[in-house]
Every structure is written in structure tokens, then in C-alpha cells.
Scaffold this motif. Structure first.
Motif, PDB file in Angstrom:
ATOM      1  N   LEU A 193       0.802  -1.216   0.000  1.00 57.97           N
ATOM      2  CA  LEU A 193       0.000   0.000   0.000  1.00 57.97           C
ATOM      3  C   LEU A 193       0.842   1.277   0.000  1.00 57.97           C
ATOM      4  CD1 LEU A 193      -2.923  -0.876   2.460  1.00 57.97           C
ATOM      5  CD2 LEU A 193      -3.087  -0.465   0.017  1.00 57.97           C
ATOM      6  N   PHE A 194       1.918   1.277   0.774  1.00 60.75           N
ATOM      7  CA  PHE A 194       2.568   2.554   1.037  1.00 60.75           C
ATOM      8  C   PHE A 194       4.008   2.649   0.549  1.00 60.75           C
ATOM      9  CE2 PHE A 194      -0.459   1.760   4.593  1.00 60.75           C
ATOM     10  CZ  PHE A 194      -1.416   2.695   4.209  1.00 60.75           C
ATOM     11  N   ALA A 195       4.674   1.523   0.340  1.00 60.74           N
ATOM     12  CA  ALA A 195       6.082   1.595  -0.066  1.00 60.74           C
ATOM     13  C   ALA A 195       6.195   1.902  -1.550  1.00 60.74           C
ATOM     14  CB  ALA A 195       6.794   0.282   0.268  1.00 60.74           C
ATOM     15  N   ARG A 196       7.213   2.732  -1.882  1.00 64.83           N
ATOM     16  CA  ARG A 196       7.447   3.023  -3.298  1.00 64.83           C
ATOM     17  C   ARG A 196       7.870   1.758  -4.015  1.00 64.83           C
ATOM     18  NH1 ARG A 196       8.866   7.837  -5.954  1.00 64.83           N
ATOM     19  NH2 ARG A 196       8.806   8.842  -3.906  1.00 64.83           N
ATOM     20  N   ASP A 197       8.694   0.970  -3.369  1.00 67.18           N
ATOM     21  CA  ASP A 197       9.134  -0.306  -3.928  1.00 67.18           C
ATOM     22  C   ASP A 197       8.949  -1.368  -2.851  1.00 67.18           C
ATOM     23  OD1 ASP A 197      10.167  -2.394  -5.291  1.00 67.18           O
ATOM     24  OD2 ASP A 197      12.264  -1.701  -5.218  1.00 67.18           O
ATOM     25  N   PRO A 198       7.846  -2.115  -2.910  1.00 65.03           N
ATOM     26  CA  PRO A 198       7.596  -3.092  -1.846  1.00 65.03           C
ATOM     27  C   PRO A 198       8.622  -4.209  -1.797  1.00 65.03           C
ATOM     28  CG  PRO A 198       5.993  -3.306  -3.605  1.00 65.03           C
ATOM     29  CD  PRO A 198       6.824  -2.107  -3.934  1.00 65.03           C
ATOM     30  N   GLY A 199       9.423  -4.361  -2.833  1.00 61.14           N
ATOM     31  CA  GLY A 199      10.432  -5.412  -2.823  1.00 61.14           C
ATOM     32  C   GLY A 199       9.819  -6.780  -3.087  1.00 61.14           C
ATOM     33  N   ARG A 200      10.634  -7.785  -2.799  1.00 57.68           N
ATOM     34  CA  ARG A 200      10.184  -9.149  -3.054  1.00 57.68           C
ATOM     35  C   ARG A 200       9.289  -9.620  -1.922  1.00 57.68           C
ATOM     36  NH1 ARG A 200      11.515 -14.349  -1.814  1.00 57.68           N
ATOM     37  NH2 ARG A 200      11.271 -15.898  -3.503  1.00 57.68           N
ATOM     38  N   ILE A 201       8.095 -10.169  -2.307  1.00 55.32           N
ATOM     39  CA  ILE A 201       7.151 -10.725  -1.344  1.00 55.32           C
ATOM     40  C   ILE A 201       6.956 -12.199  -1.684  1.00 55.32           C
ATOM     41  CG2 ILE A 201       4.803 -10.640  -0.436  1.00 55.32           C
ATOM     42  CD1 ILE A 201       4.755  -7.685  -1.055  1.00 55.32           C
ATOM     43  N   GLY A 202       7.315 -13.040  -0.775  1.00 56.73           N
ATOM     44  CA  GLY A 202       7.255 -14.468  -1.023  1.00 56.73           C
ATOM     45  C   GLY A 202       5.849 -15.032  -0.896  1.00 56.73           C
ATOM     46  N   PRO A 203       5.684 -16.329  -1.144  1.00 58.52           N
ATOM     47  CA  PRO A 203       4.369 -16.970  -1.000  1.00 58.52           C
ATOM     48  C   PRO A 203       3.858 -16.840   0.425  1.00 58.52           C
ATOM     49  CG  PRO A 203       5.923 -18.389  -2.174  1.00 58.52           C
ATOM     50  CD  PRO A 203       6.733 -17.266  -1.627  1.00 58.52           C
ATOM     51  N   MET A 204       2.539 -16.664   0.529  1.00 59.34           N
ATOM     52  CA  MET A 204       1.926 -16.418   1.829  1.00 59.34           C
ATOM     53  C   MET A 204       0.931 -17.521   2.211  1.00 59.34           C
ATOM     54  SD  MET A 204       1.207 -12.335   1.331  1.00 59.34           S
ATOM     55  CE  MET A 204       0.986 -12.121   3.088  1.00 59.34           C
ATOM     56  N   LYS A 205       0.955 -18.619   1.491  1.00 54.04           N
ATOM     57  CA  LYS A 205      -0.011 -19.685   1.756  1.00 54.04           C
ATOM     58  C   LYS A 205       0.195 -20.283   3.148  1.00 54.04           C
ATOM     59  CE  LYS A 205      -0.715 -22.531  -1.579  1.00 54.04           C
ATOM     60  NZ  LYS A 205      -0.563 -23.632  -2.567  1.00 54.04           N
ATOM     61  N   LYS A 206       1.463 -20.519   3.504  1.00 53.25           N
ATOM     62  CA  LYS A 206       1.740 -21.132   4.801  1.00 53.25           C
ATOM     63  C   LYS A 206       1.359 -20.201   5.950  1.00 53.25           C
ATOM     64  CE  LYS A 206       5.448 -23.264   7.486  1.00 53.25           C
ATOM     65  NZ  LYS A 206       6.889 -23.660   7.515  1.00 53.25           N
ATOM     66  N   ASP A 207       1.662 -18.906   5.792  1.00 52.42           N
ATOM     67  CA  ASP A 207       1.311 -17.944   6.837  1.00 52.42           C
ATOM     68  C   ASP A 207      -0.196 -17.873   7.039  1.00 52.42           C
ATOM     69  OD1 ASP A 207       3.961 -17.327   7.222  1.00 52.42           O
ATOM     70  OD2 ASP A 207       3.949 -15.654   5.805  1.00 52.42           O
ATOM     71  N   LEU A 208      -0.954 -17.869   5.958  1.00 48.50           N
ATOM     72  CA  LEU A 208      -2.409 -17.776   6.081  1.00 48.50           C
ATOM     73  C   LEU A 208      -2.989 -19.020   6.745  1.00 48.50           C
ATOM     74  CD1 LEU A 208      -4.911 -16.053   5.412  1.00 48.50           C
ATOM     75  CD2 LEU A 208      -5.065 -17.276   3.239  1.00 48.50           C
ATOM     76  N   ARG A 209      -2.437 -20.184   6.404  1.00 48.99           N
ATOM     77  CA  ARG A 209      -2.919 -21.418   7.022  1.00 48.99           C
ATOM     78  C   ARG A 209      -2.620 -21.421   8.529  1.00 48.99           C
ATOM     79  NH1 ARG A 209      -0.741 -24.652   3.833  1.00 48.99           N
ATOM     80  NH2 ARG A 209       1.170 -25.133   4.993  1.00 48.99           N
ATOM     81  N   THR A 210      -1.472 -20.917   8.903  1.00 52.68           N
ATOM     82  CA  THR A 210      -1.117 -20.865  10.334  1.00 52.68           C
ATOM     83  C   THR A 210      -2.071 -19.940  11.089  1.00 52.68           C
ATOM     84  OG1 THR A 210       1.205 -21.266   9.800  1.00 52.68           O
ATOM     85  CG2 THR A 210       0.713 -20.311  11.957  1.00 52.68           C
ATOM     86  N   VAL A 211      -2.378 -18.777  10.502  1.00 52.60           N
ATOM     87  CA  VAL A 211      -3.289 -17.834  11.160  1.00 52.60           C
ATOM     88  C   VAL A 211      -4.693 -18.429  11.256  1.00 52.60           C
ATOM     89  CG1 VAL A 211      -4.360 -15.564  10.975  1.00 52.60           C
ATOM     90  CG2 VAL A 211      -1.931 -15.835  10.461  1.00 52.60           C
ATOM     91  N   ARG A 212      -5.138 -19.089  10.216  1.00 56.29           N
ATOM     92  CA  ARG A 212      -6.484 -19.672  10.245  1.00 56.29           C
ATOM     93  C   ARG A 212      -6.584 -20.750  11.333  1.00 56.29           C
ATOM     94  NH1 ARG A 212      -6.924 -21.064   5.268  1.00 56.29           N
ATOM     95  NH2 ARG A 212      -6.316 -23.241   5.466  1.00 56.29           N
ATOM     96  N   GLN A 213      -5.584 -21.578  11.473  1.00 59.05           N
ATOM     97  CA  GLN A 213      -5.607 -22.605  12.515  1.00 59.05           C
ATOM     98  C   GLN A 213      -5.590 -21.988  13.907  1.00 59.05           C
ATOM     99  OE1 GLN A 213      -2.220 -25.023  11.518  1.00 59.05           O
ATOM    100  NE2 GLN A 213      -3.279 -26.090   9.822  1.00 59.05           N
ATOM    101  N   ALA A 214      -4.847 -20.912  14.066  1.00 61.24           N
ATOM    102  CA  ALA A 214      -4.790 -20.251  15.372  1.00 61.24           C
ATOM    103  C   ALA A 214      -6.131 -19.621  15.724  1.00 61.24           C
ATOM    104  CB  ALA A 214      -3.686 -19.196  15.368  1.00 61.24           C
ATOM    105  N   LEU A 215      -6.786 -19.012  14.739  1.00 57.51           N
ATOM    106  CA  LEU A 215      -8.096 -18.412  14.994  1.00 57.51           C
ATOM    107  C   LEU A 215      -9.142 -19.485  15.259  1.00 57.51           C
ATOM    108  CD1 LEU A 215      -8.100 -15.607  12.259  1.00 57.51           C
ATOM    109  CD2 LEU A 215      -7.830 -15.305  14.734  1.00 57.51           C
ATOM    110  N   ALA A 216      -9.089 -20.595  14.528  1.00 52.83           N
ATOM    111  CA  ALA A 216     -10.081 -21.650  14.710  1.00 52.83           C
ATOM    112  C   ALA A 216      -9.982 -22.268  16.098  1.00 52.83           C
ATOM    113  CB  ALA A 216      -9.904 -22.735  13.647  1.00 52.83           C
ATOM    114  N   ALA A 217      -8.783 -22.287  16.654  1.00 54.01           N
ATOM    115  CA  ALA A 217      -8.609 -22.894  17.985  1.00 54.01           C
ATOM    116  C   ALA A 217      -9.238 -22.063  19.084  1.00 54.01           C
ATOM    117  CB  ALA A 217      -7.115 -23.095  18.272  1.00 54.01           C
ATOM    118  N   THR A 218      -9.554 -20.809  18.809  1.00 56.98           N
ATOM    119  CA  THR A 218     -10.122 -19.922  19.835  1.00 56.98           C
ATOM    120  C   THR A 218     -11.635 -19.888  19.841  1.00 56.98           C
ATOM    121  OG1 THR A 218     -10.064 -17.990  18.366  1.00 56.98           O
ATOM    122  CG2 THR A 218      -8.073 -18.464  19.647  1.00 56.98           C
ATOM    123  N   VAL A 219     -12.303 -20.521  18.889  1.00 62.85           N
ATOM    124  CA  VAL A 219     -13.762 -20.478  18.810  1.00 62.85           C
ATOM    125  C   VAL A 219     -14.314 -21.862  19.083  1.00 62.85           C
ATOM    126  CG1 VAL A 219     -13.769 -18.544  17.189  1.00 62.85           C
ATOM    127  CG2 VAL A 219     -13.758 -20.883  16.316  1.00 62.85           C
TER     128      VAL A 219
END
Length: 819
Positions: free
Chosen positions: A746-772
Motif C-alpha cells: 500500500l505505502f512503499a514506493r518499492d515493496p520489494g520481493r514478497i514471497g508466498p503467503m499460503k503457509k502464513d495464512l494457514r497458520t493464522v487460520r488454525q490459530a483463529l479456529a482454535a479460539t472459537v
């Protein structure tokens, strides 16, 4: 005045539902004139500010003048002014119209009496609607007379109300409610209509907002009312079309009833055959229904329906069942019930041609019992009755061939079958417990000296045709137990319906299984074919004798004083059966041979082909019936489950599409979610994986009830989730990585290299699911709130389309003011 006009429009819109009841458009124009007369009277009443009772009387007077000018002008003074002669003439036409309605089955012919009765009835509804809406200011109550008008076709016809006619009627009532709402708002002063987009962009503030030009804006309420009205109409039309049909069974009534047939999908609606029967017998002109030719050139009764249940007031038909195995194009039909081969069997081949003018007939007229039918289309045989019907095709214009195996029993054989009824279904003997005892006494008295069931049946037939003093007449009505009792014990006057029902009931009382058949008699020989017309419509009883099966009997008087084409079966005659070709034809077998040739050459070729085909397929088809009830319920439950799982399927598709995107590094501009979530920045187009991860995280939070606040930045959201739900180190790192990637895009002139985010999203989803809770997780999978939110938004945008009507009207108003 607006309400008066809206009341007239609503009344006439509801009258549009009556169109299936009439032939032609005479009733339409007569009813339109009557409604216009009521509206004119209402406008005069509003102009003069007459009280409600005076306005109602003025509407009645206007209707009277209109009906006088339209139907009794010759008896009136100066065409319009009622006189004693015009009143007498209107009374006479009303009586004739009422009698015609009782005689004819829908659609009724456009006789003058029926048209007068219809126009007067619609005018009466219009007067009541105007009274409620314009005089008493109870527009909602005006829906009751409109509903009463809609129930007329709903109670007479077995077919559902046409959806275009329903929409017109519903829009008329909605328009009346809108007019009433505008009238009520108008009492508070002149409403200033403001476009909601302008109001949202530039809210009225300051002194000018409090001036007389800035009255309360009611456009939101008005638009909401329109949305509710249009949405209700759309749902009322679409929801029944999407749900599985559960069509009611119409019944054979003792004297009156509706007519018509219908069917959709894999079900068939059973018509009320007797109303159609009486309507055809009462038609002022003779109309050809079908023609046929057979290989022995003798007339035969052609059965359409077999009615097997009696509840004390009416005979009804059990829903026919036709499995795919019993389709006519699969070869021979199921064997006739009860026919074991003891009597002599005559093979008869018949070619039948149905008229193109037959309306919505889904059962084939056939001689009984049919062995094989060669016909185009999906036609199936009911196992117990051998009625041949279709859920998709109609009989109008069909030409088909039928081979029958007709038993030719002798009186000695029938005498020997006494009391042997074990194989027949008990519904053919069932009678209500409250049947009048004098009817039971009559049955016992008339069969007191009978030596067998067959002898009892013959005595009952002779009771109706010879010894009972019965007469044939079409002027009878009624469909109750009292009507049956009156016919048997008092009036003893009726037509084939009363005779057939009465003999079937009396036969059950003495232990003989019975049912009522509806169809046609043999007709008249014209040229090389037999011609069957509307005057040959007929009803007769069929009695069951184990070993022979179902045999027709004829209790209706024949000849000049009865139904002329009715014939008493030869096996019920006391004299020996004649063997010459001049013998009187019977409803059943006629002693023919399969070697005989039909007179018509085309029929001869068709019948020969049918006979050759029937010889190639030995035996009979299995008697498996249609799908059992438990299977139908299971299929219905499965269909409902699939509908409920639509949101889950949509969520799964969306998630899979995003997950595939999460592995991208460089791609084309992102989807619509990118523009919504990352505000359309150019850098986001180069990193759709970031937009997909952020959109998926937003949906996960919404599904788990942890909605993201509109003011939260990605970093603030990650910090809140970590602290509120006590993420471990891996989960904290994953959500921080997603938030950091979104901010860089959103804000950087050159965001640089951004790697795959599939693993990060899966980790966050599992953490959220454990709280409900588990229930919340199940709901997120089966009924995901994020998908329901999108569906709700789509519905709101769809309803916003109705605002275009409001916008167009406002622009015209502004243009008119500017000019």
C-alpha cells in the motif's frame, strides 16, 4: 381521487385471474366497463365529498345503469334509464347465467347470462374495494375482496394460478397500498422528493434546511415499501417454482366440480373428470373428440379414468403409478388384474385418432383391457387400473394403436365365480361407516333373491334400467351423501354420473368390488371409422370377478329416453348371446377375431405392425410400481441439503481460487477484492497474492465472528489478534508477515520481493479456529457468514434497481419545474 383510480385498477387486475374460466374475451370487456363505471361513480363521490354509505350507493347505481345499457338496452328508457322491463330482463339473464355456470365446465362459453353475472360480480368487488380503500381509508382490508376474487379460479380449477396473472393482480394491490401511503403523507403537506445520492453527498444543514422547502424526506420509506412489495411478489412466484411440487388430487364429485388436467415434471395432477363429463354433455353443439377403427368394426367403450375410492360424498382416484418399466414403448403392458384365462379371450386391434381441439388431456382413451399400446411420447400404464397416462405429453392430435385382450365370459362362468374375491384390493370394497342405513336396506332388498355375486350385479343393473322407475336427465346437482340418497330413494332422475356412482356403491354394499369408469361410449359409424363426440361422454361402473377381472356394467337408461349410445353388456342379458354380426355391441368384448381386418386401410397397416410386434415380445412386464415414498422423501431431503450447501460451495470455490493465487509473485492486476481492500493502489496490481491473502483473512475473521474494524490498519489488526487471542510465536509471526506485506504494497514506493503467503495464512487460520467453539467452526464451513454477506449485498443491489424508477420520475419533475 388517486385512491379511487387505484382501487379500480386493483379490482380489475385481480379480475384478470378469471381468464381461464371463460372462452373468448367478452367477459373481459364487460368487466372492464363495469369497473370504469364504478371508478366514475367514485370520482364523483370524491368530488362531492359524499359519505361512505352514499358513495357505495352511487357505485351500485352506476353499475345498474351500466348493466342496463349493456344487457337490457331494448327494455330501458333512452338506453340507460332502468325500467320495470329492464329489471325483469336483467333478473332473467342472471338466472340463465347461474344455470349456465352450473351446467358448463370451465372454460365456459361466453353466453350473455354468464357475461352479465361476471361483470356484475367484478363490479361488486370494485365497489367493496373502493369502500375500504377510498372511503374508510383501510387499504389493507381491501385485499380481502381481492383475495375472494382470486379464490374463484383456485377452487374451480385444479391447475395452479398462472404466474403472469398473479403478478398483475399483486401489482394492482401493491399500487393501491402505495397510493394510500402517498395520500397519508400528503396530509402533512407537500412532500419534497430528494434523491438519496444527493442527500448523502450534501446533507442539508443551516437555516435553509429548516425552511418550508425542506419538508421531511419520505423517499426512503417509499422506496423501502416498493422493495418489500416487489420482493414479496418475486419470492411468491419463484420459490414455489424452485420447491418440489406436491400436487393435490382432484376428485370425482357427485354432481358438480371443476375440470381440466395438469401435470409438471414427474407428477401428474388428476382432473375432476365428472365436471368435464357433464360440461361436454351440456355443450350446445356437438364436437368430435376422436375417431377410431378396429379389426372387427364394432363400437367399444373407451375408458380414460378409473375412480376407485369413495368417502361417502364423492368418488376419487388413487394417484396413478407408472414405473419406467411400464412405459408403452417397452412392449406389452402389465397383465389385467384378475384375468386368469378361464374365459374366452378376443384379441382386438384398434387405431385411434384424437382431435386437435382436446385440451390438456394426459390420459389416453382406451378399450379395456389394453394389452399393448403403440404411441409416440412418454406414456406409462398404471399397474392396478391399466390407465395409460403421461406427465410430459398430451393426447391432443395423437394417433396411436392399441391391442386389447377382451374376455368374453358366459353367465355360467360368472355364476361359478361367486364369492372368490381374495385377490382384489380392499379399497374397492371400502365404504364410510356413516352411509345412510336406508341405502344399505335398498341394496339388500334388491338383491335378496340373488344366487351369486353375478346374479346380484345383474339385479342391480335391472333395478336402474327396468324395475326402479329411473329417468335420464341432465338437470341434477349435488355431491353429498344426501344427494346420493335423494337420487336412489326419491327423485330417481339423473344422468350417467348418478347411475354409475349409485350402482358402484350398491355393489360394494353387497360385497362386490367396484369402481367407476369415465370415458366415451362407442360413438357413431361415419364412413370407415367410428366417430366419438362430446355427446358420447359417459360414466359406467366396473365390477370385479376373480378369474375374469373387471367387467363393465351399464345402469344408465339407453335409447331415446336415455343416453342414446349406451349399451347393456351382452353377458348381463337373460337371453343367449347372439352370434351374428348384427348383435348389439357391448362395453366389453364383442366376440371378434384377430384375423378380422379394419375397414380403414391406414389403420389396417398400423394394426398389423402392432400385432407383429406384440407377438415378438412374450409374457408381461413386471408389476414394479414407481419409486416408494421413503425414496421420494430421501431425494427431497437430499435436494434441500444441496440447496442449503450452496453458500458452503461458493465459499470453497472462492477460497481455492485465492489459495492458488497465494503462490504468485508477479501477475496481472488483481480481482475486484483487491480494489476494495487495498484501495486500488497501483502496487497492488503487481502483487495479487497480497490482496488474496488479505481478502481471505478478512473472510476468516468474519466467519469466526471476529470482524475487522473499519479504522484498523493492518499492523493494528495483527497486534490486536496476537494480544486478544494469545497467539503463539509462529502464529504471531505469520499474521505480522501478512500485515507487513499489505502495508508495503500500500505505502512503499518499492515493496520489494514478497514471497508466498499460503503457509502464513494457514497458520493464522488454525490459530483463529482454535479460539472459537466447534459450533462456530461448523457454521463457518456449512453456512459461512462471509458468503451470506455477499449474497445479501447482491440482493440489496438487485433491489436498488427499483430506485431507477424513482430517479427517472424525479428528473422529469425537475425538468418540468425548470421549464
Amino acid at each position: 381521487m388517486r385512491l379511487t383510480i387505484a382501487s379500480g385498477v386493483a379490482a380489475f387486475a385481480a379480475a384478470m385471474l378469471l381468464y381461464p374460466l371463460f372462452e373468448g374475451g367478452t367477459w373481459f370487456w364487460a368487466s372492464l366497463g363495469a369497473v370504469l363505471a364504478v371508478v366514475a361513480a367514485g370520482l364523483v363521490s370524491s368530488r362531492l365529498s359524499l359519505p361512505a354509505w352514499a358513495a357505495t350507493l352511487l357505485g351500485v347505481a352506476a353499475t345498474w345503469i351500466y348493466l342496463t345499457a349493456s344487457f337490457a338496452a331494448e327494455e330501458a328508457w333512452a338506453v340507460f334509464v332502468p325500467t320495470r322491463g329492464s329489471v325483469v330482463e336483467l333478473g332473467r339473464l342472471l338466472g340463465v347465467g347461474w344455470a349456465d355456470i352450473q351446467r358448463f365446465a370451465a372454460p365456459v362459453p361466453p353466453t350473455e347470462g354468464i357475461t352479465l353475472l361476471t361483470a356484475g360480480g367484478v363490479a361488486l368487488i370494485a365497489i367493496i374495494v373502493d369502500l375500504f380503500a377510498a372511503r374508510l381509508r383501510r387499504a389493507a382490508l381491501a385485499g380481502l375482496p381481492l383475495l375472494a376474487l382470486a379464490t374463484v379460479p383456485a377452487t374451480i380449477l385444479p391447475d395452479p394460478i398462472s404466474w403472469p396473472a398473479f403478478i398483475i393482480a399483486a401489482l394492482g394491490f401493491v399500487g393501491l397500498l402505495i397510493a394510500d401511503g402517498r395520500e397519508r403523507v400528503g396530509h402533512w403537506g407537500r412532500a419534497v422528493l430528494v434523491r438519496r445520492t444527493r442527500l448523502a453527498a450534501r446533507p442539508a444543514t443551516g437555516p435553509s434546511a429548516r425552511g418550508p422547502q425542506a419538508s421531511a424526506d419520505t423517499s426512503g420509506l417509499r422506496v423501502s415499501g416498493k422493495r418489500i412489495g416487489f420482493a414479496a411478489i418475486a419470492l411468491a412466484v419463484l420459490v414455489p417454482a424452485l420447491l418440489p411440487t406436491m400436487e393435490p388430487v382432484s376428485f370425482f364429485q357427485f354432481g358438480v366440480g371443476g375440470s381440466g388436467t395438469g401435470g409438471r415434471g414427474n407428477s401428474i395432477s388428476i382432473p375432476n373428470p365428472i365436471a368435464n363429463l357433464k360440461g361436454q354433455l351440456d355443450l350446445p353443439e356437438r364436437r368430435t373428440v376422436l375417431t377410431y377403427a378396429n379389426n372387427d368394426d364394432k363400437p367399444r367403450y373407451l375408458r380414460i379414468y378409473a375412480l376407485d375410492t369413495f368417502d361417502g360424498q364423492q368418488f376419487g382416484m388413487t394417484q396413478p403409478k407408472g414405473s419406467p418399466d411400464n412405459r408403452t414403448d417397452n412392449g406389452p403392458l402389465p397383465p389385467p388384474p384378475g384375468l386368469t384365462g378361464n374365459p374366452k379371450i378376443n384379441s382386438v386391434l384398434t387405431n385411434i385418432q384424437i382431435s386437435d381441439e382436446i385440451a390438456a388431456l394426459k390420459f389416453l382413451p382406451l378399450p379395456y383391457p389394453p394389452r399393448q399400446v403403440q404411441v409416440d411420447g412418454d406414456w406409462r400404464a398404471d399397474v392396478s387400473s391399466l390407465m395409460v397416462f403421461s406427465t410430459r405429453d398430451e393426447a391432443a392430435g395423437l394417433e396411436y394403436d392399441v391391442a386389447t385382450s377382451e374376455p368374453e365370459p358366459t353367465s355360467d362362468l360368472l355364476e361359478s365365480l361367486n364369492g372368490n374375491q381374495e385377490a382384489v384390493d380392499q379399497r374397492y370394497l371400502r365404504l364410510p361407516d356413516d352411509l345412510p342405513p336406508d341405502i344399505r336396506e335398498l341394496a339388500d332388498r334388491e338383491t335378496a333373491n340373488a344366487t351369486s355375486d353375478y346374479d346380484a350385479a345383474v339385479k342391480l343393473q335391472q333395478f336402474f334400467t327396468k324395475t326402479g322407475g329411473f329417468t335420464y336427465t341432465l338437470r341434477t346437482q349435488g355431491h353429498s351423501t344426501s344427494a346420493l340418497r335423494d337420487f336412489l330413494l326419491q327423485t330417481r332422475a339423473g344422468y350417467c354420473e348418478q347411475f354409475a356412482v349409485s350402482m358402484a356403491v350398491l355393489s360394494r354394499l353387497v360385497g362386490i368390488p367396484s369402481r367407476v369408469a369415465i370415458g366415451y361410449t362407442g360413438g357413431t359409424k361415419i364412413g370407415n371409422r367410428w366417430e366419438v363426440s362430446t355427446t358420447d361422454s359417459h360414466s359406467w361402473p366396473e365390477l370385479y370377478f376373480e378369474g375374469v377381472g373387471w367387467l363393465p356394467f351399464e345402469p344408465t337408461p339407453a335409447g331415446a329416453l336415455g343416453q342414446g349410445s349406451a349399451r347393456v353388456p351382452a353377458y348381463t342379458q337373460p337371453a343367449p348371446r347372439p352370434t351374428d354380426s348384427s348383435a348389439a355391441p357391448t362395453p366389453g368384448a364383442t366376440g371378434s377375431s384377430a384375423a378380422d381386418e379394419p375397414v380403414d386401410p391406414q389403420a389396417r397397416d398400423n394394426i398389423r405392425a402392432l400385432d407383429r410386434e406384440s407377438q415378438l415380445i412374450p409374457g408381461a412386464l413386471p408389476t414394479e410400481e414407481s419409486m416408494p415414498l421413503i425414496a421420494q422423501i430421501g431425494i427431497g431431503a437430499l435436494a434441500l441439503l444441496l440447496v442449503l450447501l450452496i453458500p458452503a460451495g461458493m465459499r470453497l470455490i472462492t477460497r481455492n481460487r485465492r489459495v492458488r493465487t497465494l503462490g504468485w509473485k508477479v501477475s496481472q492486476p488483481s480481482d475486484e477484492l483487491t480494489a476494495r481492500i487495498v484501495s486500488g493502489e497501483g502496487a497492488a496490481g503487481r502483487h495479487p497474492s497480497v490482496a488474496a491473502a488479505w481478502a481471505e483473512l478478512d473472510d476468516i475473521l468474519y466467519d469466526y465472528g471476529m470482524g475487522r474494524q473499519a479504522s484498523e490498519t493492518p499492523r493494528a489488526l495483527a497486534r490486536r489478534l496476537t494480544q486478544q487471542y494469545e497467539f503463539d510465536a509462529a502464529s504471531s509471526a505469520a499474521v505480522s508477515a501478512i500485515a507487513s506485506a499489505v502495508e508495503r504494497v500500500l505505502f512503499a514506493r518499492d515493496p520489494g520481493r514478497i514471497g508466498p503467503m499460503k503457509k502464513d495464512l494457514r497458520t493464522v487460520r488454525q490459530a483463529l479456529a482454535a479460539t472459537v467453539s466447534r459450533g462456530r467452526r461448523v457454521r463457518a464451513v456449512l453456512m459461512p457468514p462471509s458468503t451470506l454477506r455477499r449474497l445479501r449485498g447482491f440482493g440489496e443491489r438487485l433491489l436498488d434497481g427499483f430506485d431507477l424508477l424513482e430517479t427517472i420520475r424525479l428528473r422529469r419533475t425537475a425538468a418540468q419545474k425548470g421549464s
